[in-house]
Enzyme design. Structure first.
Site, PDB file in Angstrom:
ATOM      1  N   GLU A 222       0.807  -1.226   0.000  1.00  0.00           N
ATOM      2  CA  GLU A 222       0.000   0.000   0.000  1.00  0.00           C
ATOM      3  C   GLU A 222       0.843   1.281   0.000  1.00  0.00           C
ATOM      4  OE1 GLU A 222      -4.116  -1.463   2.127  1.00  0.00           O
ATOM      5  OE2 GLU A 222      -2.351  -1.326   3.391  1.00  0.00           O
TER       6      GLU A 222
ATOM      7  N   ASP B 155     -11.677  -7.145  -2.959  1.00  0.00           N
ATOM      8  CA  ASP B 155     -12.419  -8.414  -2.838  1.00  0.00           C
ATOM      9  C   ASP B 155     -13.813  -8.127  -2.297  1.00  0.00           C
ATOM     10  OD1 ASP B 155     -10.450  -8.135  -0.265  1.00  0.00           O
ATOM     11  OD2 ASP B 155     -12.413  -8.934   0.304  1.00  0.00           O
TER      12      ASP B 155
ATOM     13  N   GLY C 263     -12.236  -4.767   1.501  1.00  0.00           N
ATOM     14  CA  GLY C 263     -13.283  -5.632   0.987  1.00  0.00           C
ATOM     15  C   GLY C 263     -14.557  -4.827   0.798  1.00  0.00           C
TER      16      GLY C 263
ATOM     17  N   MET D  65      -9.181  -2.862   8.110  1.00  0.00           N
ATOM     18  CA  MET D  65      -8.690  -3.191   9.436  1.00  0.00           C
ATOM     19  C   MET D  65      -7.982  -2.035  10.160  1.00  0.00           C
ATOM     20  SD  MET D  65      -7.445  -7.117   8.552  1.00  0.00           S
ATOM     21  CE  MET D  65      -7.154  -7.554  10.251  1.00  0.00           C
ATOM     22  N   GLU D  66      -8.058  -0.809   9.611  1.00  0.00           N
ATOM     23  CA  GLU D  66      -7.304   0.304  10.211  1.00  0.00           C
ATOM     24  C   GLU D  66      -8.037   1.638  10.285  1.00  0.00           C
ATOM     25  OE1 GLU D  66      -5.977  -1.357   7.454  1.00  0.00           O
ATOM     26  OE2 GLU D  66      -4.780  -2.787   8.608  1.00  0.00           O
TER      27      GLU D  66
END
Ligand code: ADE
Length: 232
Positions: free
Chosen positions: A13, A200, A79, A176-177
């Protein structure tokens, strides 16, 4: 002057950004590396937070407290939780929530922490506009969305789980962040925005699509970030 903090969770990233930093200097604090210099003529500090909310919170705090950043951009992949989104679409955060916060045992709504007024953290409107315009310029407007992003310390790969997050939080994307960065940034009153390209569908087909698209989708968010810096 203004210093812009730029955070990605994984190497993939930030790796499109690091080689482009002019006058680059590296500073290590704890187990994290911070790359200072200029990107598109702007003073920046770029860092890889590592995966998860604790890593995001730690690096965000350091960016603010040790480097004095006064604006924050998170760039990365996510996602899709809204079924209308597909891989390579982009979500610019309006607000963020921690989908794994659960004090329902005390009759509190899912996602709400004690002593907070609400469960969402709000991205800065001006940064949202820069990010949205840069994304549209990069990709065309059919692929760019503004919406809620849900964060938790889980890689979501189940139809049941992703549907639950979509219904509970009205979230477009799961990662997740972002909400951890948002919580810290709000605590220090630093404006921020999260830019996520969908890698995804978070439904179990995740691992296959994700590994195929990880690099392309991560680079996509990095390119939007560069484009955004040009306009700022
Ligand atoms: N980042 C990219 N895809 C994700 C997923 N399915 N869950 C959590 N974080 C992600």
């Amino acid at each position: 002057g203004s210093t812009i903090g730029i955070v990605g969770a994984m190497d993939v990233e930030v790796e499109a950004l690091l080689p482009k930093i002019q006058n680059q200097q590296v500073k290590k604090i704890g187990n994290h590396r911070f790359y200072t210099g200029e990107l598109e003529g702007k003073t920046v500090v770029v860092t890889k937070s590592g995966v998860g909310k604790v890593n995001a919170a730690m690096t965000t705090t350091l960016l603010i407290q040790s480097f004095g950043v006064d604006q924050l951009i998170f760039t990365g992949i996510a996602g899709a939780s809204d079924p209308k989104l597909d891989p390579l679409d982009v979500v610019v955060s309006t607000r963020l929530v921690q989908h794994d916060v659960d004090l329902t045992a005390f009759n509190m709504p899912r996602g709400l922490l004690p002593d907070y007024q609400e469960r969402y953290f709000y991205a800065d409107k001006t940064l949202q506009k820069y990010a949205f315009d840069a994304a549209v310029e990069t990709l065309g407007k059919e692929s760019v969305y503004r919406g809620i992003i849900a964060s938790g310390d889980q890689f979501i790969a189940s139809k049941v789980k992703v549907t639950g997050i979509y219904q509970e939080y009205n979230a477009m994307a799961v990662e997740m962040e972002g909400a951890a960065l948002g919580q810290v940034a709000e605590a220090f009153k630093v404006p921020y925005v999260v830019i996520r390209t969908i890698s995804d569908k978070a439904d179990g087909s995740a691992d296959i699509v994700y590994s195929d698209l990880k690099k392309a989708t991560a680079d996509n968010s990095a390119n939007i970030t560069l484009n955004m810096l040009k306009q700022m």
